[in-house]
Design an enzyme around this catalytic site. Structure first.
Site, PDB file in Angstrom:
ATOM      1  N   GLY A 553       0.804  -1.236   0.000  1.00 33.92           N
ATOM      2  CA  GLY A 553       0.000   0.000   0.000  1.00 33.92           C
ATOM      3  C   GLY A 553       0.825   1.269   0.000  1.00 33.92           C
ATOM      4  N   GLY A 555       2.250   2.686  -2.765  1.00 33.56           N
ATOM      5  CA  GLY A 555       2.325   3.339  -4.076  1.00 33.56           C
ATOM      6  C   GLY A 555       3.483   2.840  -4.922  1.00 33.56           C
ATOM      7  N   GLY A 557       3.520  -0.296  -6.330  1.00 42.01           N
ATOM      8  CA  GLY A 557       3.054  -1.394  -7.171  1.00 42.01           C
ATOM      9  C   GLY A 557       2.991  -2.747  -6.485  1.00 42.01           C
ATOM     10  CB  SER A 559      -2.012  -4.624  -5.557  1.00 44.30           C
ATOM     11  OG  SER A 559      -1.980  -3.569  -6.487  1.00 44.30           O
ATOM     12  CB  ALA A 561       4.813  -6.756  -7.401  1.00 44.46           C
ATOM     13  CG  ASP A 602       0.642  -0.082 -10.719  1.00 41.72           C
ATOM     14  OD1 ASP A 602       1.020   0.925 -11.338  1.00 41.72           O
ATOM     15  OD2 ASP A 602       0.278  -0.073  -9.530  1.00 41.72           O
TER      16      ASP A 602
HETATM   17  O1  PMV Z   1      -0.473   3.255  -6.021  1.00 44.26           O
HETATM   18  P1  PMV Z   1      -0.030   2.319  -7.129  1.00 44.26           P
HETATM   19  O2  PMV Z   1       1.361   1.843  -6.964  1.00 44.26           O
HETATM   20  O3  PMV Z   1      -0.971   1.189  -7.302  1.00 44.26           O
HETATM   21  O4  PMV Z   1      -0.088   3.174  -8.503  1.00 44.26           O
HETATM   22  C1  PMV Z   1      -1.321   3.662  -8.997  1.00 44.26           C
HETATM   23  C2  PMV Z   1      -1.139   4.425 -10.263  1.00 44.26           C
HETATM   24  C3  PMV Z   1      -2.412   5.100 -10.800  1.00 44.26           C
HETATM   25  O5  PMV Z   1      -2.024   5.823 -11.960  1.00 44.26           O
HETATM   26  C4  PMV Z   1      -2.942   6.114  -9.793  1.00 44.26           C
HETATM   27  C5  PMV Z   1      -3.498   4.119 -11.118  1.00 44.26           C
HETATM   28  C6  PMV Z   1      -3.220   3.271 -12.327  1.00 44.26           C
HETATM   29  O6  PMV Z   1      -3.896   2.265 -12.424  1.00 44.26           O
HETATM   30  O7  PMV Z   1      -2.382   3.616 -13.166  1.00 44.26           O
END
Ligand code: PMV
Length: 763
Positions: A553, A555, A557, A559, A561, A602
């Site tokens: 969680g 940011g 990636g 989930s 991965a 992602d």
């Molecule tokens: O928070 P993360 O690592 O899942 O990245 C999300 C990226 C977004 O652009 C906000 C959503 C997406 O699906 O691209």
């Protein structure tokens, strides 16, 4: 000779050895001999100068029936920016002067306190009766440059610096309030020739026209409107801390730990800030400044991020010295405005010898930092009292950011270990969380796959988005790259359905064969069911072990991965020979469970493990980029995870209400990402940094940044980063900073502010 002349001619050192042992009369005489007091002032002090309250006591105002006097003492040995100050203090508690002087003496021996200050003014204009609150906010942000230019026209001697607009729902009246803050630098102007009213009243009609709302220009906060942002810093060698046979490094470490606690635990923070303010207030009272305004502004500043924090922080630098820093807003305005009303306050001003409000604010900063040092030092020397140990251990657990699920066991663990000192604390904490160092180790293990594992484990890569998150969901370009951290999964035959364990995330799931559809809130279980169904493995007995080298969680990636690693592990176990395209497509389906409307970025990076320029048209399109040089990046982690599903949904709501405006923001972000590709290829880090800052501006306008992210970004930029922005979904999670001039100062500053930060190398 009048008193002012004598002071300016003979002002010298703040060192007055033996001062404490003298009678009051002799102290005054000594100050007079040193030229710190003029004849009249000395006489007035000897006569026990009657406060100006004589006038009030005459019954003019306030139902006065008498006066109450407090001792005026001195803080000695205060050395700031190479100059000595004898600091007058009105003492409700005499120990304040003694402990301040002792701390100041020690700091002085190591070079004194360095203080810088920035004069700033904030104009706040609340707007109500908004028909389209989100649109109103977007309109204000879109016209930021015009509004700042207007400020400049209204008051040409001010330097407009920035504008923020925050939307609030009024708790009682239920209406939306848009609060616009305009920040301006006031230069060295002594007193405001530009009353704040002129500014707010000048800007209000423009804001009303832009938003269609009603400006409450008359409802100003009045809280430190014109103030100095004071930054005080002191470096104390570990050698200087040696006392009573205790090792200097040990005392230093205890001070850093106590400071850490006050950074993360609001109760400790409040106690520490009270100690800092006790010194500042004592000087403020002596110089007739408004203590209530000082206190309110300081505490508001301490609470500016998601939690109330200590105003000062202490850390260790590369030389092993103890480094303390205090950031505090100070508005040293007189209680009644103008010159001090109280004759003793006038004497105190002359004694201090500060030339104007700015220097007075800076001395207050130096006093605050010395007070912070004195209380932490005393705590370190006192050691840990048994009755405090349980409470302290709980705070340590919080300082170590132990996950909520394991926090309860830590205090007991610390007590059981019989010690709550730093090394043991870190050991215990590290056994309960994925620390950045561990992330590094795991990353290294993942990169070079341990020989015994390499054949069996399957990998999904973590990623950072360099430019273009959120707009990528709406078909614009984004630049992303894999992190050297990954998730690895190993699937084997199991028993009684599917068992999944991710120890690093504290996740354990067992789904019996043919179990009904999992509740929508259980994202991991739904992901497992989807993957096994799509791969025709439902009903089989499977055991999946996951080694999570990526924080959840944040940011980066996690989930995607996880989905890629699990899909690959199952494909490998059952010899399904899924190629990357199939893995990526199924991981995209999993991302829909995690994010709602993912862009597919992602899962693409998680699958291919390569930097990409990505765009989602009718089908995903991506261009692989070879990074022959990794951008010099620092990754900073918030204390709070970002909930991408929420921020993506929030942006979607706002977009559906204001499509045209949002499309413009997304277009701008598209241009930024495409320009970024060029800068990335040329290794033009200054340009790339500027683009990151622009991208962050757009993300802020989409409302997906957070106080913690903004705080980290500010720290990174202030410590030399060419650019800094959130990465991923936002709302918490992670930020990246590009540091061509050196990553260490940024990592150090972020760590000192209580954030986990590490240098990263992109693959
Ligand atoms: O928070 P993360 O690592 O899942 O990245 C999300 C990226 C977004 O652009 C906000 C959503 C997406 O699906 O691209």
């Amino acid at each position: 000779m009048n008193s002012t002349e004598s002071v300016s001619i003979m002002r010298g050192t703040s060192r007055l050895p033996g001062f404490a042992g003298l009678a009051v009369r002799d102290r005054i005489a000594l100050l007079q001999r040193r030229g710190l007091l003029g004849e009249d002032d000395a006489k007035a002090l000897l006569a026990g100068a009657r406060p100006a309250c004589d006038a009030a006591a005459g019954g003019i105002d306030g139902n006065v029936i008498g006066t109450m006097s407090l001792p005026v003492g001195l803080g000695l040995d205060v050395c700031m920016n190479g100059r000595d100050y004898v600091v007058p203090l009105v003492l409700e508690e005499p120990a304040i002067a003694t402990t301040l002087s002792a701390a100041a003496e020690l700091i002085r021996a190591c070079g004194g306190v360095e203080v810088k200050s920035e004069p700033v003014l904030t104009v706040r204009i609340p707007l109500v009766d908004l028909k389209d609150p989100q649109g109103a906010r977007a309109a204000v942000l879109a016209h930021k440059a015009d509004i700042l230019a207007l400020v400049n026209r209204l008051q040409p001697d001010l330097q407009p610096q920035g504008l923020t607009a925050q939307l609030h729902r009024a708790p009682e009246s239920g209406c939306d309030i848009l609060v616009v803050h305009v920040h301006v630098g006031t230069g060295d102007a002594r007193e405001p020739a530009w009353p704040i009213d002129t500014l707010s009243e000048g800007i209000a009609p423009r804001l009303e026209a832009l938003t269609g709302g009603r400006a409450l220009a008359h409802m100003r906060s009045g809280l430190g409107n014109r103030r100095f942002m004071v930054h005080a810093k002191a470096v104390v060698s570990a050698q200087a801390l040696v006392e009573k046979g205790r090792d200097g490094e040990c005392i230093r470490n205890e001070i850093v730990l106590a400071s850490d606690l006050a950074r993360v635990d609001p109760d400790c923070a409040a106690a520490h800030n009270k100690d800092i303010m006790a010194g500042i207030d004592a000087l403020a009272l002596a110089t007739d400044c408004d203590c209530r305004a000082l206190e309110a502004a300081a505490h508001a500043h301490a609470a500016r991020s998601d939690s109330y924090r200590a105003l000062a922080r202490w850390c260790t630098n590369a030389n092993g010295d103890l480094v303390g820093e205090l950031d505090i807003p100070i508005a040293p305005g007189a209680v009644a405005g103008g010159a001090p009303a109280h004759p003793v306050a006038a004497i105190c001003h002359r004694l201090l010898g500060a030339q104007g409000a700015r220097e007075l604010a800076e001395v207050m900063g130096a006093v605050g930092l010395a007070r912070s040092f004195s209380v932490l030092y005393a705590q370190a020397m006192n050691g840990i009292r048994p009755r405090d140990s349980a409470q302290r251990a709980r705070s340590v657990a919080r300082a170590a950011k132990v996950p909520a699920s394991s926090a309860a066991s830590v205090p007991q663990g610390l007590r059981d270990s019989g010690s709550i000192k730093i090394p043991e604390t870190r050991e215990l904490a590290d056994s309960l969380r994925v620390a950045p160092a561990e992330v590094h180790e795991r990353a290294a293990a993942t990169r070079h796959d341990r020989p015994e594992d390499s054949a069996a484990w399957s990998v999904g890569h973590g990623k950072i988005i360099l430019l273009g998150e959120h707009s990528v969901v709406y078909g614009r370009h984004a630049l992303a790259a894999p992190l050297p951290f990954a998730i690895r999964a190993l699937a084997t035959d199991g028993a009684d359905g599917i068992a999944l364990s991710i120890p690093g995330w504290g996740v354990e799931r067992r789904i019996p064969a043919h179990a009904p559809q999992q509740p929508s809130s259980d994202v991991v279980a739904r992901l497992l069911q989807l993957v096994t169904q799509r791969l025709d493995l439902d009903g089989q007995d499977l055991q999946i072990r996951v080694d999570a080298g990526i924080p959840r969680g944040m940011g980066v990636g996690g989930s995607a991965a996880l989905a890629v690693a699990i899909i690959r592990a199952l494909s490998r176990l059952r010899n399904l020979q899924l190629d990357d395209e199939h893995v990526c497509a199924l991981a995209f389906e999993c991302e829909k469970i995690a994010h709602g409307t993912p862009s597919g970025l992602d899962n693409t990076v998680a699958t291919y493990g390569q930097a990409v320029l990505y765009r989602r048209a009718t089908s995903p399109q991506f261009e692989r980029i070879t990074l022959d040089e990794s951008p010099p990046l620092v990754l900073g982690l918030c204390h709070h995870p970002g909930l991408t599903v929420e921020t993506v949904a929030r942006v979607r709501r706002a977009w559906s209400e204001q499509r045209a405006l949002h499309e413009q923001v997304f277009d701008a972000m598209d241009t930024i990402a495409l320009t970024g590709l060029d800068a990335l290829r040329k290794h033009d880090w200054q340009c790339f940094g500027a683009l990151m800052n622009m991208c962050q501006g757009q993300l802020q306008s989409l409302g997906v940044s957070s106080d913690e992210l903004d705080d980290m970004i500010r720290i990174a930029r202030n410590h030399g980063a060419a650019g800094a922005k959130l990465t991923g979904g936002g709302g918490g999670g992670a930020m990246i900073a590009l540091c061509p001039d050196g990553r260490a100062p940024v990592v150090e500053a972020l760590s000192a502010a209580g954030y986990d930060a590490l240098e990263i190398q992109l693959q």
